[in-house]
Enzyme design. Sequence first.
Site, mmCIF file in Angstrom:
data_model
loop_
_atom_site.group_PDB
_atom_site.id
_atom_site.type_symbol
_atom_site.label_atom_id
_atom_site.label_comp_id
_atom_site.label_asym_id
_atom_site.label_seq_id
_atom_site.Cartn_x
_atom_site.Cartn_y
_atom_site.Cartn_z
ATOM 1 N N THR A 159 1.287 -1.397 0.160
ATOM 2 C CA THR A 159 0.005 0.072 0.435
ATOM 3 C C THR A 159 0.665 0.935 0.138
ATOM 4 O O THR A 159 1.853 1.348 0.387
ATOM 5 C CB THR A 159 -0.876 -0.081 1.576
ATOM 6 O OG1 THR A 159 -0.190 0.453 3.021
ATOM 7 C CG2 THR A 159 -1.921 -1.449 1.179
ATOM 8 N N SER A 281 18.948 4.016 -24.517
ATOM 9 C CA SER A 281 19.318 5.783 -24.197
ATOM 10 C C SER A 281 19.721 6.083 -25.750
ATOM 11 O O SER A 281 21.046 5.435 -25.808
ATOM 12 C CB SER A 281 19.061 6.161 -23.472
ATOM 13 O OG SER A 281 20.218 7.131 -23.287
ATOM 14 N N LYS A 287 21.574 1.371 -20.923
ATOM 15 C CA LYS A 287 19.726 1.397 -20.143
ATOM 16 C C LYS A 287 18.848 1.123 -21.006
ATOM 17 O O LYS A 287 19.444 0.724 -22.115
ATOM 18 C CB LYS A 287 19.543 2.935 -20.417
ATOM 19 C CG LYS A 287 19.983 4.519 -19.463
ATOM 20 C CD LYS A 287 19.128 4.089 -18.033
ATOM 21 C CE LYS A 287 18.116 4.864 -18.311
ATOM 22 N NZ LYS A 287 17.375 5.164 -17.133
ATOM 23 N N GLU A 294 5.217 3.037 -19.758
ATOM 24 C CA GLU A 294 5.436 4.590 -19.602
ATOM 25 C C GLU A 294 3.881 5.022 -20.505
ATOM 26 O O GLU A 294 3.823 5.613 -20.333
ATOM 27 C CB GLU A 294 6.688 4.891 -19.689
ATOM 28 C CG GLU A 294 7.757 4.521 -18.597
ATOM 29 C CD GLU A 294 8.923 5.207 -19.125
ATOM 30 O OE1 GLU A 294 9.329 5.700 -17.896
ATOM 31 O OE2 GLU A 294 9.892 4.875 -19.290
ATOM 32 N N LYS A 329 -16.323 13.763 -33.565
ATOM 33 C CA LYS A 329 -15.906 12.391 -34.137
ATOM 34 C C LYS A 329 -13.953 12.438 -33.603
ATOM 35 O O LYS A 329 -13.517 11.862 -33.266
ATOM 36 C CB LYS A 329 -15.788 12.376 -35.477
ATOM 37 C CG LYS A 329 -17.315 12.619 -35.517
ATOM 38 C CD LYS A 329 -17.423 12.294 -37.183
ATOM 39 C CE LYS A 329 -17.689 13.906 -37.386
ATOM 40 N NZ LYS A 329 -19.287 14.276 -36.844
HETATM 41 N N1 ARG Z 1 -20.754 17.291 -40.681
HETATM 42 C C1 ARG Z 1 -21.191 17.118 -39.745
HETATM 43 C C2 ARG Z 1 -20.920 16.934 -38.917
HETATM 44 O O1 ARG Z 1 -20.290 15.654 -38.367
HETATM 45 C C3 ARG Z 1 -22.871 16.081 -40.358
HETATM 46 C C4 ARG Z 1 -24.111 17.343 -40.655
HETATM 47 C C5 ARG Z 1 -24.441 18.667 -40.802
HETATM 48 N N2 ARG Z 1 -25.255 19.086 -40.547
HETATM 49 C C6 ARG Z 1 -25.299 19.865 -40.728
HETATM 50 N N3 ARG Z 1 -26.741 20.680 -40.732
HETATM 51 N N4 ARG Z 1 -24.511 21.144 -41.424
HETATM 52 O O2 ARG Z 1 -21.505 16.828 -37.588
#
Ligand code: ARG
Length: 462
Positions: A159, A281, A287, A294, A329
């Site tokens: 611990t 290294s 090393k 890491e 995304k």
């Molecule tokens: N490329 C846009 C996104 O990833 C798609 C939707 C776009 N819609 C719009 N009304 N401009 O969100």
Amino acid sequence: MSENAGPLWAGRFSKPPAPEAEALGRSVEVDQRLAFQDLQSGIAHVAALHDAELVTAEEADALQAALGEVGNAIAAGSFEFDPHDEDIHSAVERGVTDLLGDLGAKLHAGRSRNDLVATDVRLYLLAITKSIDTDVRSLMRALVARALEHAAHPMPGSTHARPAQPITVGHHLCAHAWALARDRERLADWRVRASVSPLGAGALATSTLDLDPAATAERLGFDGVFQNSLDAVSDRDVLQEFLGLAAILATHLSRLAADLARWTDPALGWAELDERYSTGSSMMPQKRNPDTAELARGKAARITGDFVTLTALLQGLPIGYQRDLQEDKEPVFDAVDTLATVVPALLGAVATLRIDAAAMRAACEDPGLYATDVAEAMVRAGVPFREAHRRTGDLLKRLDVDRRTLRDLTDEEWAAEDVPDGAALLDPDRSIAARPGPGGPSPASVLAQCDALRASLGSEPA
Ligand code: ARG
């Protein structure tokens, strides 16, 4: 034909977009990763248009074939993106229209990029998380295999990263495997909520066309369909939840990595990373550094950052689609890519780790590891625990002053402490065997844990 035709929505506009505005809005470099899912969604949507008698069977066939052709071109890298292709959805629709002319222009009836992108990204994550799960399962298998090898080998459990009580190496390795088992459960729970199709929600309010979103959902392999079209295009909690569970998984991986780095510290000498998972290294020739461990540890910060990025993005957005959502995304893809590199590297490091069971056993010579056993022996003799703890502590303090340890106590001294069998307590195998309960560190418990972990992994090969 689309050269200089402008964006999909150009009809209402008299001026083309400013190049810098177009540059800001363009996401196709990022979201072309959804190309395959965009085609899947497109093909299902064409089937819905056909069911609604908005395209003939021949038209549907031609549209689906064109979608396939565009898909193949994108996959082969031969698809020519146009400067006005804002995103993958625009590019695919434009590609189909280039191939089919007026017929291509029927594709987007009753759908919006808002429901399309929400659908594509769910399809993408539902698919890619299968390989994340497979990787995590492989890592768990490796941990379980190593745990079985070392089910009965003692080591100092810690611990605060300081010697605490003897445990088995198998118990320690299983601890990491159990954390990963919960990560897999979280992923399975998440799938239930992720497997809901937004397609048919349109821009926000479905459409006047006679489409059947439930049938589309089924065609796409979703388990259900949206309950509220506005929610369907608006929320990104499925992505947020994925990043949350990814951050927890990455945190677990970072802790496993930290143990690898610690065990292989030459000052401790409990294990050695295989050379293939070590680095040298550029300056110090002697090393051998644990960079794999890491980096696996460091990458957790980045995945946590991905979760924070998306959470900050969503906070306070009004309901409905907002273009801010386009930023959803990159953190998702980053977390996926990072996990795809970290998990296999850690798996290799674990599978090839040379665990020095003798060095770990030797470290169990430390008599301090048995102080709790001593206090508990007093408890068995009727001494209240707090008193036993104080007496043991006091004993250690006196021994320290005399530069002695528990190992130097005579039978008379042990008897005076109400622990007549004291000398026998200072043994790792005995200490571990004295804690035989389920979930504890004993070899029998480790074997049972390995069985349960294996059962959770199923029979498919990793
Ligand atoms: N490329 C846009 C996104 O990833 C798609 C939707 C776009 N819609 C719009 N009304 N401009 O969100």
